[in-house]
Write a protein that holds these residues in place. Structure first.
Motif, PDB file in Angstrom:
ATOM      1  N   LYS A 136       0.833  -1.208   0.000  1.00 51.70           N
ATOM      2  CA  LYS A 136       0.000   0.000   0.000  1.00 51.70           C
ATOM      3  C   LYS A 136       0.866   1.256   0.000  1.00 51.70           C
ATOM      4  O   LYS A 136       0.556   2.239  -0.675  1.00 51.70           O
ATOM      5  N   SER A 137       1.957   1.236   0.759  1.00 55.20           N
ATOM      6  CA  SER A 137       2.867   2.385   0.791  1.00 55.20           C
ATOM      7  C   SER A 137       3.449   2.660  -0.590  1.00 55.20           C
ATOM      8  O   SER A 137       3.560   3.808  -1.008  1.00 55.20           O
ATOM      9  N   LEU A 138       3.806   1.609  -1.286  1.00 52.73           N
ATOM     10  CA  LEU A 138       4.364   1.770  -2.628  1.00 52.73           C
ATOM     11  C   LEU A 138       3.340   2.395  -3.576  1.00 52.73           C
ATOM     12  O   LEU A 138       3.677   3.265  -4.376  1.00 52.73           O
ATOM     13  N   THR A 139       2.077   1.994  -3.446  1.00 55.90           N
ATOM     14  CA  THR A 139       1.047   2.538  -4.336  1.00 55.90           C
ATOM     15  C   THR A 139       0.774   4.018  -4.062  1.00 55.90           C
ATOM     16  O   THR A 139       0.239   4.710  -4.913  1.00 55.90           O
ATOM     17  N   ARG A 140       1.157   4.493  -2.880  1.00 49.68           N
ATOM     18  CA  ARG A 140       0.951   5.910  -2.534  1.00 49.68           C
ATOM     19  C   ARG A 140       2.070   6.813  -3.061  1.00 49.68           C
ATOM     20  O   ARG A 140       1.950   8.034  -3.010  1.00 49.68           O
ATOM     21  N   ILE A 180      -2.631  -6.411  -4.015  1.00 54.17           N
ATOM     22  CA  ILE A 180      -2.708  -4.954  -3.836  1.00 54.17           C
ATOM     23  C   ILE A 180      -2.013  -4.236  -4.987  1.00 54.17           C
ATOM     24  O   ILE A 180      -2.543  -3.282  -5.562  1.00 54.17           O
ATOM     25  N   LEU A 181      -0.830  -4.698  -5.338  1.00 49.99           N
ATOM     26  CA  LEU A 181      -0.060  -4.045  -6.410  1.00 49.99           C
ATOM     27  C   LEU A 181      -0.731  -4.203  -7.769  1.00 49.99           C
ATOM     28  O   LEU A 181      -0.808  -3.247  -8.545  1.00 49.99           O
ATOM     29  N   GLU A 182      -1.230  -5.393  -8.065  1.00 52.48           N
ATOM     30  CA  GLU A 182      -1.905  -5.596  -9.350  1.00 52.48           C
ATOM     31  C   GLU A 182      -3.198  -4.794  -9.427  1.00 52.48           C
ATOM     32  O   GLU A 182      -3.518  -4.234 -10.488  1.00 52.48           O
ATOM     33  N   ASN A 183      -3.930  -4.691  -8.314  1.00 51.68           N
ATOM     34  CA  ASN A 183      -5.148  -3.876  -8.301  1.00 51.68           C
ATOM     35  C   ASN A 183      -4.837  -2.403  -8.538  1.00 51.68           C
ATOM     36  O   ASN A 183      -5.689  -1.660  -9.018  1.00 51.68           O
ATOM     37  N   ALA A 184      -3.623  -1.980  -8.203  1.00 53.55           N
ATOM     38  CA  ALA A 184      -3.203  -0.586  -8.435  1.00 53.55           C
ATOM     39  C   ALA A 184      -2.622  -0.406  -9.846  1.00 53.55           C
ATOM     40  O   ALA A 184      -2.227   0.695 -10.201  1.00 53.55           O
ATOM     41  N   GLY A 185      -2.557  -1.489 -10.621  1.00 49.06           N
ATOM     42  CA  GLY A 185      -2.122  -1.379 -12.011  1.00 49.06           C
ATOM     43  C   GLY A 185      -0.664  -1.708 -12.278  1.00 49.06           C
ATOM     44  O   GLY A 185      -0.186  -1.532 -13.402  1.00 49.06           O
ATOM     45  N   ASP A 244      15.985  -0.460  -9.783  1.00 43.10           N
ATOM     46  CA  ASP A 244      16.194   0.965  -9.535  1.00 43.10           C
ATOM     47  C   ASP A 244      16.066   1.330  -8.065  1.00 43.10           C
ATOM     48  O   ASP A 244      16.564   2.372  -7.638  1.00 43.10           O
ATOM     49  N   ALA A 245      15.380   0.482  -7.290  1.00 40.96           N
ATOM     50  CA  ALA A 245      15.192   0.743  -5.860  1.00 40.96           C
ATOM     51  C   ALA A 245      14.824  -0.566  -5.169  1.00 40.96           C
ATOM     52  O   ALA A 245      14.329  -1.501  -5.805  1.00 40.96           O
ATOM     53  N   ILE A 246      15.058  -0.609  -3.868  1.00 43.96           N
ATOM     54  CA  ILE A 246      14.701  -1.754  -3.036  1.00 43.96           C
ATOM     55  C   ILE A 246      13.687  -1.274  -2.005  1.00 43.96           C
ATOM     56  O   ILE A 246      13.886  -0.243  -1.372  1.00 43.96           O
ATOM     57  N   SER A 247      12.614  -2.030  -1.841  1.00 44.05           N
ATOM     58  CA  SER A 247      11.623  -1.712  -0.814  1.00 44.05           C
ATOM     59  C   SER A 247      11.631  -2.819   0.228  1.00 44.05           C
ATOM     60  O   SER A 247      11.483  -4.000  -0.105  1.00 44.05           O
ATOM     61  N   ILE A 248      11.825  -2.426   1.484  1.00 42.63           N
ATOM     62  CA  ILE A 248      11.816  -3.383   2.586  1.00 42.63           C
ATOM     63  C   ILE A 248      11.015  -2.792   3.745  1.00 42.63           C
ATOM     64  O   ILE A 248      10.814  -1.588   3.815  1.00 42.63           O
ATOM     65  N   THR A 258       9.525   0.901   4.752  1.00 45.81           N
ATOM     66  CA  THR A 258       8.178   1.022   5.296  1.00 45.81           C
ATOM     67  C   THR A 258       8.243   0.777   6.791  1.00 45.81           C
ATOM     68  O   THR A 258       8.939  -0.131   7.247  1.00 45.81           O
ATOM     69  N   SER A 259       7.527   1.564   7.530  1.00 43.18           N
ATOM     70  CA  SER A 259       7.506   1.447   8.984  1.00 43.18           C
ATOM     71  C   SER A 259       7.029   0.070   9.422  1.00 43.18           C
ATOM     72  O   SER A 259       6.189  -0.562   8.780  1.00 43.18           O
ATOM     73  N   ALA A 260       7.560  -0.373  10.553  1.00 45.73           N
ATOM     74  CA  ALA A 260       7.135  -1.648  11.133  1.00 45.73           C
ATOM     75  C   ALA A 260       5.709  -1.582  11.626  1.00 45.73           C
ATOM     76  O   ALA A 260       5.009  -2.588  11.671  1.00 45.73           O
ATOM     77  N   SER A 261       5.241  -0.402  11.991  1.00 41.59           N
ATOM     78  CA  SER A 261       3.855  -0.266  12.446  1.00 41.59           C
ATOM     79  C   SER A 261       2.971  -0.286  11.210  1.00 41.59           C
ATOM     80  O   SER A 261       3.240   0.348  10.219  1.00 41.59           O
TER      81      SER A 261
END
Length: 133
Positions: free
Chosen positions: A20-24, A61-66, A92-96, A127-130
């Protein structure tokens, strides 16, 4: 096209929050490919990445966001595998997602997040742990 390596563990709520954070963020889903990555630290039964609930939830979630999403699973040390996959796929980037840990816990046991962050020249999206639903 941009490629983001989004590494998720077994925690479904953390994986959903991460997706969700990535889609924002200001990425164009039509020109961004997300490599959804999971590291098995113990996989004696030979499970597939498609069997991991956190991977399935983030993918949905990611596929629903396109976003175009591909899945990959590896076995081994999480930080080493994340860094190797990032290099192999020229992302190009790493998301953890971070985990809430005490300073003593970090010193004694290390931190995947810290190891990835300190050993790459790529942008790291943390992304925050919370998590929030």
């Amino acid at each position: 096209m941009s490629t983001i390596l989004l590494s998720v563990d077994n925690d479904e709520s953390r994986a959903k929050s991460q997706a969700k954070s990535l889609t924002r963020l200001d990425f164009d889903p039509e020109s961004t490919h997300v490599r959804l990555f999971h590291v098995f630290t113990d996989n004696p039964s030979g499970a597939s990445v498609t069997q991991v609930g956190s991977v399935r939830r983030a993918k949905e979630i990611l596929e629903n966001a396109g976003y175009a999403v591909s899945l990959e699973g590896q076995s081994g040390d999480p930080a080493e595998e994340i860094l190797a996959a990032a290099e192999e796929h020229d992302v190009d980037a790493i998301s953890i997602a971070g985990r809430k840990r005490s300073p003593t816990g970090k010193a004694l046991f290390g931190s995947v997040t810290q190891e990835v962050f300190l050993n790459t020249d790529l942008p790291v999206l943390l992304t925050s742990a919370s998590t929030t639903e």
